[in-house]
Design a protein around this motif. Structure first.
Motif, PDB file in Angstrom:
ATOM      1  N   THR A   1      36.989  18.550  24.712  1.00 42.28           N
ATOM      2  CA  THR A   1      36.920  17.897  23.435  1.00 42.28           C
ATOM      3  C   THR A   1      38.125  17.970  22.500  1.00 42.28           C
ATOM      4  O   THR A   1      38.114  18.297  21.389  1.00 42.28           O
ATOM      5  CB  THR A   1      35.807  19.026  22.477  1.00 42.28           C
ATOM      6  OG1 THR A   1      36.316  20.367  22.733  1.00 42.28           O
ATOM      7  CG2 THR A   1      34.414  18.858  23.074  1.00 42.28           C
ATOM      8  N   MET A   2      39.313  17.587  23.323  1.00 39.83           N
ATOM      9  CA  MET A   2      40.522  17.486  22.721  1.00 39.83           C
ATOM     10  C   MET A   2      40.807  15.990  22.784  1.00 39.83           C
ATOM     11  O   MET A   2      40.351  15.247  23.502  1.00 39.83           O
ATOM     12  CB  MET A   2      41.632  18.062  23.822  1.00 39.83           C
ATOM     13  CG  MET A   2      41.232  19.856  23.688  1.00 39.83           C
ATOM     14  SD  MET A   2      42.669  20.718  24.762  1.00 39.83           S
ATOM     15  CE  MET A   2      42.130  19.895  26.362  1.00 39.83           C
ATOM     16  N   ASP A   3      41.938  15.691  22.015  1.00 40.27           N
ATOM     17  CA  ASP A   3      42.533  14.463  22.026  1.00 40.27           C
ATOM     18  C   ASP A   3      43.008  13.991  23.321  1.00 40.27           C
ATOM     19  O   ASP A   3      43.435  14.779  24.013  1.00 40.27           O
ATOM     20  CB  ASP A   3      43.648  14.112  20.822  1.00 40.27           C
ATOM     21  CG  ASP A   3      43.129  14.241  19.603  1.00 40.27           C
ATOM     22  OD1 ASP A   3      41.632  13.840  19.390  1.00 40.27           O
ATOM     23  OD2 ASP A   3      43.831  14.255  18.627  1.00 40.27           O
TER      24      ASP A   3
ATOM     25  N   GLU B   1      32.375  12.502  19.906  1.00 39.11           N
ATOM     26  CA  GLU B   1      33.711  11.732  19.413  1.00 39.11           C
ATOM     27  C   GLU B   1      33.279  10.878  18.392  1.00 39.11           C
ATOM     28  O   GLU B   1      34.313  10.567  17.466  1.00 39.11           O
ATOM     29  CB  GLU B   1      34.162  10.810  20.890  1.00 39.11           C
ATOM     30  CG  GLU B   1      35.307  10.270  20.617  1.00 39.11           C
ATOM     31  CD  GLU B   1      35.865   9.730  22.069  1.00 39.11           C
ATOM     32  OE1 GLU B   1      34.936   9.384  22.899  1.00 39.11           O
ATOM     33  OE2 GLU B   1      37.001   9.172  21.831  1.00 39.11           O
TER      34      GLU B   1
ATOM     35  N   TRP C   1      44.183  23.496  19.993  1.00 37.51           N
ATOM     36  CA  TRP C   1      44.905  22.450  20.668  1.00 37.51           C
ATOM     37  C   TRP C   1      45.796  21.717  19.263  1.00 37.51           C
ATOM     38  O   TRP C   1      46.500  20.737  19.539  1.00 37.51           O
ATOM     39  CB  TRP C   1      44.417  21.293  21.564  1.00 37.51           C
ATOM     40  CG  TRP C   1      43.191  20.963  20.946  1.00 37.51           C
ATOM     41  CD1 TRP C   1      41.792  21.837  21.024  1.00 37.51           C
ATOM     42  CD2 TRP C   1      42.885  19.706  20.250  1.00 37.51           C
ATOM     43  NE1 TRP C   1      40.726  20.996  20.225  1.00 37.51           N
ATOM     44  CE2 TRP C   1      41.399  19.680  19.895  1.00 37.51           C
ATOM     45  CE3 TRP C   1      43.619  18.790  19.987  1.00 37.51           C
ATOM     46  CZ2 TRP C   1      40.807  18.435  19.271  1.00 37.51           C
ATOM     47  CZ3 TRP C   1      42.968  17.691  19.417  1.00 37.51           C
ATOM     48  CH2 TRP C   1      41.704  17.396  18.961  1.00 37.51           C
ATOM     49  N   LYS C   2      45.237  22.170  18.237  1.00 39.22           N
ATOM     50  CA  LYS C   2      45.610  21.463  17.129  1.00 39.22           C
ATOM     51  C   LYS C   2      45.586  22.335  15.968  1.00 39.22           C
ATOM     52  O   LYS C   2      45.017  23.347  15.962  1.00 39.22           O
ATOM     53  CB  LYS C   2      44.734  20.065  16.738  1.00 39.22           C
ATOM     54  CG  LYS C   2      43.359  20.416  16.297  1.00 39.22           C
ATOM     55  CD  LYS C   2      42.783  19.256  15.777  1.00 39.22           C
ATOM     56  CE  LYS C   2      41.415  19.300  15.384  1.00 39.22           C
ATOM     57  NZ  LYS C   2      40.637  18.051  15.112  1.00 39.22           N
TER      58      LYS C   2
ATOM     59  N   ARG D   1      35.701  14.033  15.996  1.00 42.12           N
ATOM     60  CA  ARG D   1      36.227  15.344  16.315  1.00 42.12           C
ATOM     61  C   ARG D   1      37.353  15.330  17.109  1.00 42.12           C
ATOM     62  O   ARG D   1      38.367  15.917  17.112  1.00 42.12           O
ATOM     63  CB  ARG D   1      35.250  16.346  16.838  1.00 42.12           C
ATOM     64  CG  ARG D   1      34.228  17.020  15.995  1.00 42.12           C
ATOM     65  CD  ARG D   1      33.167  17.822  16.661  1.00 42.12           C
ATOM     66  NE  ARG D   1      33.958  18.734  17.759  1.00 42.12           N
ATOM     67  CZ  ARG D   1      33.251  19.438  18.500  1.00 42.12           C
ATOM     68  NH1 ARG D   1      32.011  19.216  19.115  1.00 42.12           N
ATOM     69  NH2 ARG D   1      33.996  20.425  19.213  1.00 42.12           N
ATOM     70  N   PHE D   2      37.443  14.342  18.054  1.00 41.36           N
ATOM     71  CA  PHE D   2      38.688  14.064  18.953  1.00 41.36           C
ATOM     72  C   PHE D   2      38.465  12.527  19.283  1.00 41.36           C
ATOM     73  O   PHE D   2      37.658  11.900  19.094  1.00 41.36           O
ATOM     74  CB  PHE D   2      38.417  14.965  20.062  1.00 41.36           C
ATOM     75  CG  PHE D   2      37.093  15.004  20.723  1.00 41.36           C
ATOM     76  CD1 PHE D   2      36.910  14.046  21.891  1.00 41.36           C
ATOM     77  CD2 PHE D   2      35.957  15.844  20.461  1.00 41.36           C
ATOM     78  CE1 PHE D   2      35.573  13.793  22.275  1.00 41.36           C
ATOM     79  CE2 PHE D   2      34.930  15.695  20.963  1.00 41.36           C
ATOM     80  CZ  PHE D   2      34.695  14.647  22.128  1.00 41.36           C
ATOM     81  N   GLU D   3      39.630  12.010  19.931  1.00 44.01           N
ATOM     82  CA  GLU D   3      39.960  10.582  20.417  1.00 44.01           C
ATOM     83  C   GLU D   3      40.123  10.704  21.845  1.00 44.01           C
ATOM     84  O   GLU D   3      41.027  11.223  22.143  1.00 44.01           O
ATOM     85  CB  GLU D   3      40.741   9.847  19.657  1.00 44.01           C
ATOM     86  CG  GLU D   3      40.396   9.800  18.269  1.00 44.01           C
ATOM     87  CD  GLU D   3      41.596   8.888  17.542  1.00 44.01           C
ATOM     88  OE1 GLU D   3      42.559   8.470  17.957  1.00 44.01           O
ATOM     89  OE2 GLU D   3      41.441   8.896  16.309  1.00 44.01           O
ATOM     90  N   ARG D   4      39.098  10.189  22.796  1.00 48.03           N
ATOM     91  CA  ARG D   4      39.379  10.014  24.087  1.00 48.03           C
ATOM     92  C   ARG D   4      39.116   8.651  24.538  1.00 48.03           C
ATOM     93  O   ARG D   4      38.033   8.094  24.048  1.00 48.03           O
ATOM     94  CB  ARG D   4      38.553  11.057  24.907  1.00 48.03           C
ATOM     95  CG  ARG D   4      38.960  12.597  24.478  1.00 48.03           C
ATOM     96  CD  ARG D   4      38.320  13.468  25.384  1.00 48.03           C
ATOM     97  NE  ARG D   4      39.019  13.211  27.051  1.00 48.03           N
ATOM     98  CZ  ARG D   4      40.222  13.883  27.282  1.00 48.03           C
ATOM     99  NH1 ARG D   4      40.782  14.264  26.656  1.00 48.03           N
ATOM    100  NH2 ARG D   4      40.543  13.309  28.437  1.00 48.03           N
TER     101      ARG D   4
ATOM    102  N   GLU E   1      38.115  23.954  16.134  1.00 48.61           N
ATOM    103  CA  GLU E   1      38.173  23.364  17.482  1.00 48.61           C
ATOM    104  C   GLU E   1      38.934  24.186  18.296  1.00 48.61           C
ATOM    105  O   GLU E   1      40.177  23.970  19.060  1.00 48.61           O
ATOM    106  CB  GLU E   1      39.161  22.265  17.292  1.00 48.61           C
ATOM    107  CG  GLU E   1      38.277  21.257  16.466  1.00 48.61           C
ATOM    108  CD  GLU E   1      36.928  20.390  17.341  1.00 48.61           C
ATOM    109  OE1 GLU E   1      36.540  20.743  18.342  1.00 48.61           O
ATOM    110  OE2 GLU E   1      36.153  19.644  16.494  1.00 48.61           O
TER     111      GLU E   1
ATOM    112  N   GLN F   1      45.836  15.995  25.429  1.00 52.56           N
ATOM    113  CA  GLN F   1      46.112  17.364  25.013  1.00 52.56           C
ATOM    114  C   GLN F   1      45.871  17.931  26.346  1.00 52.56           C
ATOM    115  O   GLN F   1      44.971  17.580  27.269  1.00 52.56           O
ATOM    116  CB  GLN F   1      45.276  17.632  24.025  1.00 52.56           C
ATOM    117  CG  GLN F   1      45.478  17.138  22.660  1.00 52.56           C
ATOM    118  CD  GLN F   1      46.834  17.653  22.073  1.00 52.56           C
ATOM    119  OE1 GLN F   1      47.358  19.131  22.487  1.00 52.56           O
ATOM    120  NE2 GLN F   1      47.562  16.879  21.248  1.00 52.56           N
TER     121      GLN F   1
END
Lengths: 437, 240
Positions: free
Chosen positions: A63-65, A278, A232-233, A282-285, A247, A68
């Protein structure tokens, strides 16, 4: 003929006691050191829950960009955010699942009978006990209602029960975690878990917790984490609610998936869940990423048995080879000195194969003695490892299979060392020695 | 019983070829007692080793009881040795760790004879050489003559039809040598064929048939009337 060969081997030992003892000692030292490192390695690599290790899966979500990483081989974090873990735990599917994290409290009885002490505590869903095969001495897990209502109930270990209540049936008795009163609903039987697979992040070989309380108490009591928390952020976390929504990865979820079909089905669900999250921004993947690893895959992924351990086992085997090289030299001397006797035996009708077998039985007996003495040396070595009270202390034991492996490895190693001398002596031309004896 | 034709044995080193036996011919019949004499290095022991299948030969034909020895595998030779041949050595060659009983037992062990049968046979053989009462003694507790008698008992244990004796009295004083010779004669009268290598002319004369090995070749002559047929190799005949 086998017992005849045993008898001849024993006579040979008695004839050259010093050389024989030297060889037994050499193999014993080699086996002792090899078995010390091998036993630790074996315990580390052993399946901690063999009857269901292929069904229990740890859930990992990315659940990270994009870009990351959490430093793992596939960039997946080892733990989940609280919100993801709770969202998945509250689903009906799969039936058996457990959410958990590690915390800790000061334990006391509210009076001066016991000095307060800090104790790690596992915050867990009630399925923790059935999924991970824990058995109870008294009582059982807390009820569904107690879990839903965040009741202050606890399951404690046998050793803690002994410490707090003197080993008696303590169901219904109370004790304190910090300033909160908890009632005992279950006392566990002994739980010897050599690899704490369910939470690698706080040490795969640390001891299991002595206190288990409902996970639903986490937001209620705002319990601190005694495990790893990774982010991570940048996020502002000013209160416990911020922490629950952040997060950051600090909670773990295990699910029981009975077959590949269930695993595939749950995988599809996770993929859909990630897409949905997404979409919430919450994150971009580019693509959703998740993993469902069973127990052994999880241990392998987490490098529970490090390369250092493998190197150590390799080095100890090399030492065993050095010991064997010495034994080979001694055997050569011993066997070739016996060539005249072998000449007589050959003249009297012994086949080469029989002479060879006689010598292989002798080296096997040597290996057996060396192996048995080697177990003693290995026990000393393991005692030394335990005495250091380091990370591997709980693993420094030999189970039955290792106890049986020691003489087996020793016998095989001695046979390998004895092959050349035995072959050399059995192919000796008998006529040479018959005249010169 | 034993037939050697044109047997040659050549020891080959990098620079030198040594002919231990040259065109060696010999016929031995059942029940013979043959003394083999000859100077040191003439090839007597080589002949005995080849006869006992302890050494291979370079060329020629060797038949033992009509079995072509040259075509036998190593295992088959070991079995044949165990069943048909008994050895008596100058140095006795008893195994020092084993007592007399166990020494005599060795060939029977390799023949796979059962324990009870073995015991009977061992005690009979020790009885025959007069040492049954010392069955539990170790070889080094006996005199040289007694040790050689144990070696004879061991050679007899497997009831061989063929006894090969290499200087059996070489390490014994004359009295003991005569006793051992008496024993061998008795064994021969009981039916065994004996080939004995010796340096002692007195003992050689006691054998009905004498052969002489010189430079790896055979001279054959008989000392006694009524002895078995003479067998003279062509080369030796030319020399005589």
């Amino acid at each position: 003929m086998f017992f005849y060969y045993i008898d001849l081997a024993w006579r040979s030992f008695k004839r050259t006691p010093f050389v024989s003892m030297l060889m037994v000692l050499a193999i014993a030292v080699g086996i002792g050191i090899t078995m010390t490192s091998l036993s630790v390695y074996y315990m580390m690599a052993m399946n901690p829950i063999p009857d269901k290790s292929d069904r229990l899966h740890v859930v990992q979500l990315n659940t990270m960009d994009e870009g990351q990483s959490q430093g793992s081989s596939d960039n997946l974090p080892q733990q989940l955010t609280y919100r993801d873990a709770m969202a998945l735990y509250q689903q009906d599917f799969p039936e058996n699942k457990v959410i958990h994290m590690r915390s800790g409290f000061a334990v006391h009885l509210g009076d001066s009978s016991i000095k307060p002490f800090l104790e790690a505590t596992r915050m867990a869903g009630r399925d923790f006990f059935s999924m991970f095969n824990l058995e109870f001495q008294y009582g059982g897990a807390w009820s569904v209602e107690q879990e839903q209502n965040a009741a202050q109930v606890a399951v404690i270990s046998q050793s803690l029960n002994e410490k707090l209540f003197g080993s008696e049936n303590s169901l219904g008795k109370t004790f304190y975690l910090d300033d909160k009163v908890f009632q005992v609903v279950g006392v566990l039987d002994e739980w010897n878990l050599h690899t704490r697979f369910y939470d690698i992040t706080t040490g795969a070989f640390s001891r299991t917790e002595n206190i288990f309380i409902p996970f639903s108490l986490v937001p209620v009591l705002e319990v601190p984490s005694w495990g790893n928390t990774n982010g991570w952020k940048y996020q502002e976390i000013n209160n416990y609610q911020d922490r629950l929504n952040a997060e950051i990865f600090w909670v773990q979820l295990w699910v029981e998936l009975p077959n590949e079909q269930a695993k595939a089905q749950y995988g599809q669900f996770l993929q859909a869940y990630l897409s949905e999250q997404e979409a919430l921004g919450r994150f971009e993947r580019e693509t959703p990423q998740y993993a469902l690893r069973n127990v052994m895959e999880w241990l392998d992924y987490s490098n529970v048995v490090s390369d250092d351990n493998r190197v150590l086992v390799g080095l100890s085997f090399m030492f065993l080879i050095v010991c064997l090289a010495n034994i080979l030299g001694l055997l050569l001397g011993k066997f070739l000195k016996r060539a005249p006797e072998i000449g007589v035996r050959r003249a009297l009708g012994a086949r080469k194969r029989q002479v060879f077998a006689q010598h292989i039985v002798e080296v096997s007996l040597l290996g057996l003695f060396g192996g048995l003495l080697g177990i003693g040396i290995a026990q000393l070595g393991l005692w030394g490892v335990r005495a250091t009270e380091n990370y591997y202390s709980a693993l420094a034991t030999m189970d039955l299979s290792m106890l049986l492996a020691a003489p087996s490895i020793s016998i095989i190693a001695c046979i390998i060392a004895g092959l050349y001398p035995a072959w050399l002596v059995c192919k000796t031309a008998p006529a040479i020695y018959l005249k010169t004896q | 019983m034993l037939s050697m034709k044109n047997i040659n044995k050549v020891y080959q080193t990098e620079k030198v070829q040594t002919h231990a036996l040259r065109d060696f011919d010999l016929e031995v019949s059942e029940g013979e007692f043959i003394a083999v004499t000859g100077p040191s290095g003439s090839g007597k022991t080589t002949f005995l080793n080849i006869a006992g299948m302890l050494e291979s030969y370079s060329s020629g034909d060797y038949l033992l009881d009509d079995i072509n020895v040259g075509k036998l595998s190593d295992n088959a030779k070991a079995d044949l040795r165990n069943q048909k041949i008994g050895f008596i050595f100058q140095g006795f060659n008893l195994i020092p760790d084993l007592n007399l009983y166990e020494n005599v037992e060795v060939p029977l062990r390799y023949r796979g004879i059962k324990s009870a049968q073995r015991k009977q046979r061992i005690m009979d053989c020790l009885e025959q050489v007069g040492l049954a009462s010392r069955a539990k003694h170790l070889p080094q507790q006996l005199s040289g003559g007694q040790q050689q008698r144990v070696a004879i008992a061991r050679a007899l244990a497997g009831k061989p039809r063929f006894l090969l004796a290499d200087e059996p009295t070489g390490n014994l004083d004359s009295l003991m040598a005569r006793q051992v010779m008496d024993l061998l004669e008795q064994i021969n009268r009981d039916g065994a064929t004996i080939i004995m290598v010796t340096h002692d002319p007195e003992l050689a004369r006691r054998a009905p048939r004498n052969i002489q090995v010189v430079d790896g070749q055979l001279a054959d002559f008989t000392l006694y009337q009524g002895a078995p047929d003479m067998h003279v190799s062509s080369h030796a005949a030319a020399q005589v």
